[in-house]
Design a protein around this motif. Structure first.
Motif, short mmCIF file in Angstrom:
data_model
loop_
_atom_site.label_atom_id
_atom_site.label_comp_id
_atom_site.label_asym_id
_atom_site.label_seq_id
_atom_site.Cartn_x
_atom_site.Cartn_y
_atom_site.Cartn_z
N UNK A 74 0.86 -1.19 0.00
CA UNK A 74 0.00 0.00 0.00
C UNK A 74 0.89 1.22 0.00
N UNK A 75 0.54 2.21 -0.79
CA UNK A 75 1.39 3.41 -0.88
C UNK A 75 0.53 4.66 -1.01
N UNK A 76 0.96 5.73 -0.36
CA UNK A 76 0.28 7.02 -0.49
C UNK A 76 0.52 7.58 -1.90
N UNK A 77 -0.59 7.91 -2.61
CA UNK A 77 -0.38 8.54 -3.94
C UNK A 77 -0.95 9.96 -3.96
N UNK A 78 -1.41 10.48 -2.81
CA UNK A 78 -1.88 11.86 -2.70
C UNK A 78 -2.73 11.97 -1.46
N UNK A 79 -3.07 13.15 -0.97
CA UNK A 79 -2.48 14.42 -1.38
C UNK A 79 -1.09 14.59 -0.76
N UNK A 80 -0.32 15.52 -1.30
CA UNK A 80 1.01 15.76 -0.76
C UNK A 80 1.86 16.49 -1.79
N UNK A 81 3.17 16.54 -1.50
CA UNK A 81 4.11 17.20 -2.41
C UNK A 81 4.43 16.23 -3.54
N UNK A 82 4.31 16.70 -4.78
CA UNK A 82 4.41 15.76 -5.91
C UNK A 82 5.75 15.03 -5.95
N UNK A 83 6.84 15.77 -5.74
CA UNK A 83 8.17 15.14 -5.80
C UNK A 83 8.33 14.10 -4.70
N UNK A 84 7.81 14.39 -3.53
CA UNK A 84 7.89 13.46 -2.40
C UNK A 84 7.05 12.22 -2.67
N UNK A 85 5.82 12.44 -3.13
CA UNK A 85 4.91 11.32 -3.42
C UNK A 85 5.53 10.37 -4.44
N UNK A 86 6.17 10.94 -5.48
CA UNK A 86 6.70 10.12 -6.56
C UNK A 86 7.78 9.15 -6.10
N UNK A 87 8.54 9.53 -5.09
CA UNK A 87 9.61 8.64 -4.61
C UNK A 87 8.99 7.37 -4.01
N UNK A 88 8.02 7.55 -3.12
CA UNK A 88 7.37 6.39 -2.49
C UNK A 88 6.61 5.56 -3.52
N UNK A 89 5.89 6.26 -4.39
CA UNK A 89 5.06 5.57 -5.38
C UNK A 89 5.91 4.75 -6.35
N UNK A 90 6.99 5.34 -6.85
CA UNK A 90 7.85 4.60 -7.80
C UNK A 90 8.47 3.39 -7.12
N UNK A 91 8.88 3.57 -5.87
CA UNK A 91 9.49 2.46 -5.14
C UNK A 91 8.46 1.34 -4.92
N UNK A 92 7.25 1.73 -4.53
CA UNK A 92 6.20 0.73 -4.28
C UNK A 92 5.87 -0.03 -5.57
N UNK A 93 5.83 0.69 -6.68
CA UNK A 93 5.55 0.03 -7.97
C UNK A 93 6.63 -0.99 -8.29
N UNK A 94 7.88 -0.58 -8.11
CA UNK A 94 9.00 -1.49 -8.41
C UNK A 94 8.91 -2.73 -7.53
N UNK A 95 8.59 -2.52 -6.28
CA UNK A 95 8.48 -3.60 -5.31
C UNK A 95 7.36 -4.56 -5.72
N UNK A 96 6.20 -3.99 -6.04
CA UNK A 96 5.04 -4.81 -6.43
C UNK A 96 5.33 -5.58 -7.72
N UNK A 97 5.93 -4.89 -8.69
CA UNK A 97 6.23 -5.51 -9.98
C UNK A 97 7.27 -6.62 -9.81
N UNK A 98 8.33 -6.30 -9.06
CA UNK A 98 9.41 -7.27 -8.86
C UNK A 98 8.96 -8.52 -8.14
N UNK A 99 8.06 -8.36 -7.18
CA UNK A 99 7.63 -9.52 -6.39
C UNK A 99 6.33 -10.13 -6.92
N UNK A 100 5.74 -9.46 -7.91
CA UNK A 100 4.48 -9.98 -8.47
C UNK A 100 3.34 -9.93 -7.47
#
Ligand code: KG4
Ligand code: ZN
Length: 333
Positions: A74-100
């Motif tokens: 689970x990852x926060x995708x808003x509301x918040x600072x866009x640059x900050x949100x993108x770091x968590x979101x990109x990491x979470x996506x990579x994690x989800x994709x990598x682990x299926x």
């Protein structure tokens, strides 16, 4: 697993069955932003980049689980600072994709509210919740899990923002909430009669900018004569709390619910917690307030909200984007 990077805290948590916190690592950047008197967005996203992976590693180590044991992210995708949100979101996506495993995007405000379901696993809607943080002051009605009706919101400053601005006026540094909370304990809340903005009859909205100006004027007027900072802190805090408690209970009476909940960084405030317990219990309401470390930004609350959506079969696409001004709740007809 929950990941939260919407503002200046880099956080990762591992939560079992939506209610057992195995780890909740929060790396605060307060020391970095303190010298600027507030969060510097560019600096915040750079720090998130540096801290994100070590924080995830630490969360897994403390939880004593392997990444392969995680069933959803689970990852926060808003509301918040866009640059900050993108770091968590990109990491979470990579994690989800990598682990299926599934990715579940969470609204930060929903996360704050879900800190209550984490703290009180038997809690069930319907309830009315007051979310008070650095960026938000909102009252929500939750008829059931995942449904939100917004009943009131701030028209100018958020409650936490008012605490931070008043702390700056008093020269107490940043962030101000916890310092004012502490100083107010040595002050007289009735010493100065600051204004309470109840707004027009029946409104559940808030406004804190007039109160902030009243504090500024008081400080300017009394600079030469001197004043007791503790009294200003206590009187300001009391003015905020009077309105918050009044409107939260009014919202609960309007909806005919018996449960009221607090959420967000300002819910860590000692006096607000006491006053709500007192006022609500006197009227027969059940009060729910998470522990202070679950009130301020953390990833366990995000994992708790994600767990509920995971059980409901919800999945977010890997193209999920950050939404800086994401809203929670629209009127329920
Ligand atoms: O929820 P949060 O950690 O971050 C946001 O999403 O904004 O809330 C941070 C806010 C800050 O404005 C801070 O001053 C306030 O919560 N805060 C408090 C206390 N602890 C944190 N305000 C009043 N009393 C406190 N004890
Ligand atoms: Zn927050």
């Amino acid at each position: 697993m929950g990941i939260e990077t919407s503002c200046d805290d880099t956080s990762c948590a591992v939560v079992e069955d939506g209610s057992r916190v195995l780890s909740n690592v929060v790396s605060s950047q307060t020391e970095i932003h303190r010298k600027f008197g507030g969060v510097v967005p560019e600096e915040a996203s750079r720090r998130h980049l540096e801290l994100m992976l070590p924080v995830i590693d630490e969360a897994l180590v403390r939880a004593e689980v392997d990444a392969r044991d995680i069933s959803a992210v689970g990852v926060t995708f808003g509301p918040g600072l866009v640059g900050s949100l993108l770091v968590g979101l990109s990491t979470a996506k990579a994690f989800a994709f990598g682990l299926g495993i599934p990715l579940i995007g969470i609204n930060h405000i929903e996360g704050h509210i879900y800190a209550n379901f984490l703290q009180y696993p038997d809690l069930m809607p319907p309830l009315v919740a007051l979310v008070v943080s650095g960026g938000h002051s909102e009252i929500f009605y939750l008829p059931e899990h995942g449904r939100y009706e917004i009943m009131g919101r701030t028209r100018d400053d958020a409650a936490g923002e008012a605490f931070d601005k008043v702390a700056r006026i008093l020269g107490l540094g940043y962030p101000g909430g916890a310092v004012i909370d502490r100083l107010a304990k040595e002050g007289n809340p009735g010493a100065i009669e600051f204004p309470r903005a109840y707004l027009e009859e029946g409104s559940l909205d808030f406004s804190f900018s007039g109160l902030k100006t009243a504090v500024l004027n008081y400080v300017k007027r009394n600079r030469d004569r001197g004043f007791k900072v503790q009294d200003v802190a206590a009187s300001f805090q009391e003015a905020v709390i009077d309105v918050l408690v009044d409107k939260l209970l009014r919202a609960a009476r309007l909806k005919g619910v018996t449960k009221v909940a607090l959420a967000g960084g300002v819910a860590a405030n000692t006096r607000l917690r006491e006053r709500l317990w007192e006022a609500a219990r006197g009227e027969g309401f059940e009060v729910f307030i998470p522990d202070p470390d679950l009130c301020t930004d953390n990833a366990a609350m995000i994992a708790a909200a994600a767990y509920r959506r995971y059980l409901g079969g919800e999945r977010s696409p890997l193209c999920l984007d950050a939404v800086p001004n994401l809203e929670l709740g629209s009127p329920i007809s």
